[in-house]
Design a protein around this motif. Structure first.
Motif, PDB file in Angstrom:
ATOM      1  N   ALA A   1       0.822  -1.212   0.000  1.00 25.13           N
ATOM      2  CA  ALA A   1       0.000   0.000   0.000  1.00 25.13           C
ATOM      3  C   ALA A   1       0.858   1.264   0.000  1.00 25.13           C
ATOM      4  O   ALA A   1       0.503   2.276  -0.587  1.00 25.13           O
ATOM      5  N   ALA A   2       2.021   1.206   0.657  1.00 27.32           N
ATOM      6  CA  ALA A   2       2.924   2.358   0.686  1.00 27.32           C
ATOM      7  C   ALA A   2       4.301   1.876   1.112  1.00 27.32           C
ATOM      8  O   ALA A   2       4.419   0.839   1.759  1.00 27.32           O
ATOM      9  N   LEU A   3       5.341   2.633   0.725  1.00 26.02           N
ATOM     10  CA  LEU A   3       6.675   2.318   1.216  1.00 26.02           C
ATOM     11  C   LEU A   3       6.766   2.806   2.657  1.00 26.02           C
ATOM     12  O   LEU A   3       6.026   3.693   3.064  1.00 26.02           O
ATOM     13  N   ASN A   4       7.704   2.246   3.428  1.00 16.74           N
ATOM     14  CA  ASN A   4       7.855   2.653   4.827  1.00 16.74           C
ATOM     15  C   ASN A   4       6.522   2.629   5.557  1.00 16.74           C
ATOM     16  O   ASN A   4       6.068   3.649   6.092  1.00 16.74           O
ATOM     17  N   SER A   5       5.893   1.485   5.539  1.00 15.23           N
ATOM     18  CA  SER A   5       4.584   1.381   6.155  1.00 15.23           C
ATOM     19  C   SER A   5       4.456   0.018   6.814  1.00 15.23           C
ATOM     20  O   SER A   5       5.358  -0.825   6.711  1.00 15.23           O
ATOM     21  N   ILE A   6       3.321  -0.179   7.453  1.00 15.57           N
ATOM     22  CA  ILE A   6       3.015  -1.477   8.034  1.00 15.57           C
ATOM     23  C   ILE A   6       3.124  -2.579   6.964  1.00 15.57           C
ATOM     24  O   ILE A   6       3.527  -3.698   7.255  1.00 15.57           O
ATOM     25  N   GLY A   7       2.831  -2.224   5.705  1.00 18.28           N
ATOM     26  CA  GLY A   7       2.914  -3.195   4.610  1.00 18.28           C
ATOM     27  C   GLY A   7       4.326  -3.692   4.382  1.00 18.28           C
ATOM     28  O   GLY A   7       4.575  -4.904   4.299  1.00 18.28           O
TER      29      GLY A   7
ATOM     30  N   TYR B   1       9.729  -3.438  -4.059  1.00 14.72           N
ATOM     31  CA  TYR B   1       8.411  -3.000  -3.600  1.00 14.72           C
ATOM     32  C   TYR B   1       7.806  -2.016  -4.590  1.00 14.72           C
ATOM     33  O   TYR B   1       8.476  -1.086  -5.022  1.00 14.72           O
ATOM     34  N   ALA B   2       6.554  -2.238  -4.951  1.00 16.42           N
ATOM     35  CA  ALA B   2       5.830  -1.299  -5.811  1.00 16.42           C
ATOM     36  C   ALA B   2       4.678  -0.710  -5.010  1.00 16.42           C
ATOM     37  O   ALA B   2       3.689  -1.384  -4.766  1.00 16.42           O
ATOM     38  N   PRO B   3       4.828   0.554  -4.561  1.00 14.32           N
ATOM     39  CA  PRO B   3       3.748   1.135  -3.758  1.00 14.32           C
ATOM     40  C   PRO B   3       2.562   1.534  -4.626  1.00 14.32           C
ATOM     41  O   PRO B   3       2.753   2.131  -5.685  1.00 14.32           O
ATOM     42  N   MET B   4       1.374   1.170  -4.215  1.00  9.22           N
ATOM     43  CA  MET B   4       0.156   1.574  -4.941  1.00  9.22           C
ATOM     44  C   MET B   4      -1.041   1.376  -4.014  1.00  9.22           C
ATOM     45  O   MET B   4      -1.015   0.523  -3.130  1.00  9.22           O
ATOM     46  N   PRO B   5      -2.099   2.185  -4.217  1.00  8.85           N
ATOM     47  CA  PRO B   5      -3.293   1.993  -3.395  1.00  8.85           C
ATOM     48  C   PRO B   5      -3.879   0.590  -3.608  1.00  8.85           C
ATOM     49  O   PRO B   5      -3.797   0.052  -4.719  1.00  8.85           O
ATOM     50  N   PHE B   6      -4.467   0.038  -2.562  1.00  4.42           N
ATOM     51  CA  PHE B   6      -5.030  -1.317  -2.659  1.00  4.42           C
ATOM     52  C   PHE B   6      -5.942  -1.529  -3.877  1.00  4.42           C
ATOM     53  O   PHE B   6      -5.830  -2.554  -4.549  1.00  4.42           O
ATOM     54  N   PRO B   7      -6.854  -0.574  -4.193  1.00  4.43           N
ATOM     55  CA  PRO B   7      -7.758  -0.853  -5.321  1.00  4.43           C
ATOM     56  C   PRO B   7      -7.040  -1.041  -6.658  1.00  4.43           C
ATOM     57  O   PRO B   7      -7.582  -1.662  -7.563  1.00  4.43           O
ATOM     58  N   GLU B   8      -5.803  -0.516  -6.773  1.00  4.05           N
ATOM     59  CA  GLU B   8      -5.072  -0.659  -8.040  1.00  4.05           C
ATOM     60  C   GLU B   8      -4.319  -1.982  -8.125  1.00  4.05           C
ATOM     61  O   GLU B   8      -3.980  -2.437  -9.218  1.00  4.05           O
ATOM     62  N   ALA B   9      -4.034  -2.563  -6.971  1.00  6.13           N
ATOM     63  CA  ALA B   9      -3.146  -3.729  -6.939  1.00  6.13           C
ATOM     64  C   ALA B   9      -3.681  -4.952  -7.707  1.00  6.13           C
ATOM     65  O   ALA B   9      -2.905  -5.598  -8.429  1.00  6.13           O
TER      66      ALA B   9
END
Lengths: 326, 257
Positions: A150-156, A176-184
């Motif tokens: 969902a984001a870099l440097n995050s809980i993900g 890592y490819a950061p992107m909002p969940f709906p796009e994944a």
């Protein structure tokens, strides 16, 4: 005559715009008196996700009203927005994921206070999935692959880092490819990513729609039952409105207990604040809704963040936690 | 003539939709990723009678109208002032050209620090973005005034204010309205972008965020369709207003349809 008609139209439009503009003024009733609260209307930043279900249960069952509070939820799309909004007072409380709150606390972006725990991971709430026909069979096969978070440097990234380490890989072994969940899901299906770190309802969605295959549950081992998010405010707001904050705490904890024990109650409120289909809400995997704010549990987040280099120094979370009022 | 334009425009849209539908039905486009055009249109039709969505639309229209109005109230007088004072314009031009390309959505975190309500945050970024087309067009409009007409009035003894009211402003008005029309589209784009990035209590962008969180790509696209429709309607109305009010200008500029 025709010209006159058009002019009248334009003037009408301008008048309409002016009227709309005038009606835009916000009426913020902050009059005290009600149960001795310093503030009776509080604005709460939320994300349209399962984590905040208890807020809507409390809303629906009148727990806030019983405390003399009117709660106005508004979506705050990210911490880049929610933290400035807490500072400006545009929101009084916000859903804060612990990772972001602790990172922002260390960066001295604000002095945070956590009012209540709201969401905790359970089995299969945050999984890594791959395409049905993917050659990737296990976490070890992720070496050199691209994985969406969902984001870099995050809980993900923390969750995936921890899963990689548990399987003998390091975070540097993947991209890592950061992107909002709906796009994944789309990026995964079209092959732009090799794997996706997802949560509900996307997990259920990709498994049902495209036969995506789970290769790992990231909330295991060091991250089993990991604390995800809590209701967060900042120290100046807490000092200014201690009674209103306490009222919020009492109401939300009652709703947390219902959310944690009655799945149907959560299913019922989910479609009120997301566009999830009720039949999807009925089958997604839900996390836990803790009703106590336990220091040992939240400290785990800080310690793991330190271990993985997301915090620079040891942080004692004790001062951030606001005790439950009697 | 207007009818044939509408028919042609509609044909273009229909062809595109048909192509998208065929691509989906034949498997060229994965319908899990990109729902069928017919699915999206059906959902869009459903949204038109969904009270929740209509509340979101009115929230967006409200911040849009408020932002556009404030932008026009600020930028038109400033444009007239700078357009009539060439030295001030030369002094401020570099500053304007520096500020103009800054994407207003990039200012959201900054503005959020000082805006005490969510509405104020959105209106501020909309005003920022919508000011520039109005300001720059107004300034150009003032440059474009026929000097002979101004001199004639002056020769007859009219003062500066009279020249401004009788020649300069009427002559610049079409440019101002063009600026407002451009700003209207910009303001709509910024309003919805701000809702997508910053959230809020309601709005088309907020609806899209809620739809996304529910993994409803069809609803995200259906809401997007309405955003496009609103933009189209606003632009059409303002083009009409321009043509109706300033027919003489269109004739002079040789762009009459």
């Amino acid at each position: 005559m025709r010209l006159l008609g058009r002019r009248a139209l334009v003037i009408g439009v301008i008048a309409a715009l002016t009227l709309t503009a005038c009606s835009g003024a916000d009426t913020d009733t902050t009059a005290g008196g009600n149960n001795g609260l310093e503030k009776t209307t509080i604005k709460v930043g939320i994300l349209p996700i399962a984590d905040v279900a208890a807020l809507f249960i409390a809303q629906e069952r009148g727990f806030f009203k019983a405390e003399g509070l009117t709660v106005k939820p508004e979506i705050v799309a990210s911490t880049q927005v929610s933290i400035p909004k807490l500072v400006s007072g545009a929101v009084d409380i916000t859903l804060g994921n612990y990772f972001s709150v602790l990172a922002a606390q260390e960066a001295k972006m604000a002095n945070f206070r956590i009012l209540a725990d709201t969401f905790q991971a359970k089995q299969d709430v945050f999984d890594i999935v791959v395409r049905k026909d993917s050659p990737i069979q296990s976490v070890k096969d992720l070496k050199g692959k691209k994985i969406s978070v969902a984001a870099l440097n995050s809980i993900g990234t923390l969750a995936v880092d921890s899963t990689l380490r548990a399987n003998g890989l390091s975070p540097e072994d993947v991209e890592y490819a950061p992107m909002p969940f709906p796009e994944a899901p789309g990026k995964l299906a079209s092959g732009q990513t090799d794997a996706a770190w997802l949560t509900e309802p996307f997990l259920t969605g990709v498994q049902k729609d495209m036969g995506a295959r789970k290769i790992a549950d990231t909330m295991t081992g060091a991250m089993a039952d990991f604390p995800i998010a809590g209701w967060t405010t900042i120290e100046p707001t807490l000092t200014k409105y201690p009674k209103a904050m306490a009222a919020f705490q009492r109401a939300i904890v009652k709703a947390q207990q219902i959310a944690d024990s009655d799945r149907k109650a959560v299913e019922k409120v989910l479609p009120l604040y997301t566009q999830i289909k009720p039949e999807t809400a009925a089958i997604i995997t839900l996390g836990a809704y803790p009703s106590t704010l336990n220091q040992t549990r939240i400290q785990r987040v800080a310690d793991l963040m330190l271990e993985y280099g997301y915090l620079k120094s040891k942080m004692n979370v004790g001062p951030l936690l606001v005790p439950m009022p009697q | 003539m207007i009818l044939s334009r509408v028919v042609r425009g509609a044909t273009g849209v229909a062809v595109l939709l048909a192509a998208a539908e065929v691509a989906g039905r034949t498997g060229l486009l994965d319908t899990q990723i990109m729902p069928l055009a017919s699915t999206v249109l059906t959902e869009a039709a459903g949204l038109a009678v969904d009270p929740e969505f209509l509340r979101d639309v009115s929230a967006t229209v409200e911040v849009w109208a408020e932002g556009l109005l404030i932008a026009a109230l600020l930028a038109v007088p400033l444009g007239v002032l700078l357009g009539s004072l060439p030295r001030a314009e030369i002094a401020l031009r570099p500053l304007i050209e520096f500020l103009r390309p800054i994407p207003s959505v990039a200012l959201i975190p900054l503005v959020a620090l000082i805006a005490v309500t969510d509405g104020a945050l959105k209106v501020t970024v909309i005003v920022y973005a919508a000011c520039w087309p109005v300001l720059v067009n107004t300034m150009y409009g003032l440059h474009d005034v026929d000097p002979v007409a101004k001199d004639t009035l002056r020769a007859f003894g009219f003062g500066r204010l009279a020249v401004l009211l009788r020649v300069t402003l009427p002559s610049a008005a079409p440019f101002v309205l063009t600026g407002v029309r451009l700003a209207a589209s910009v303001a709509l784009v910024v309003a919805i972008s701000a809702e997508l990035l910053a959230g809020g209590e309601g709005g088309i962008g907020v609806y899209i965020v809620r739809a996304g969180s529910g993994y409803r790509i069809d609803l995200m696209l259906a809401a997007t369709v309405w955003a496009g429709v609103i933009g189209l309607v606003v632009n059409t109305l303002l083009v009409r207003a321009e043509r109706g009010l300033f027919r003489w200008h269109a004739a002079r500029a040789g762009v009459a349809q």
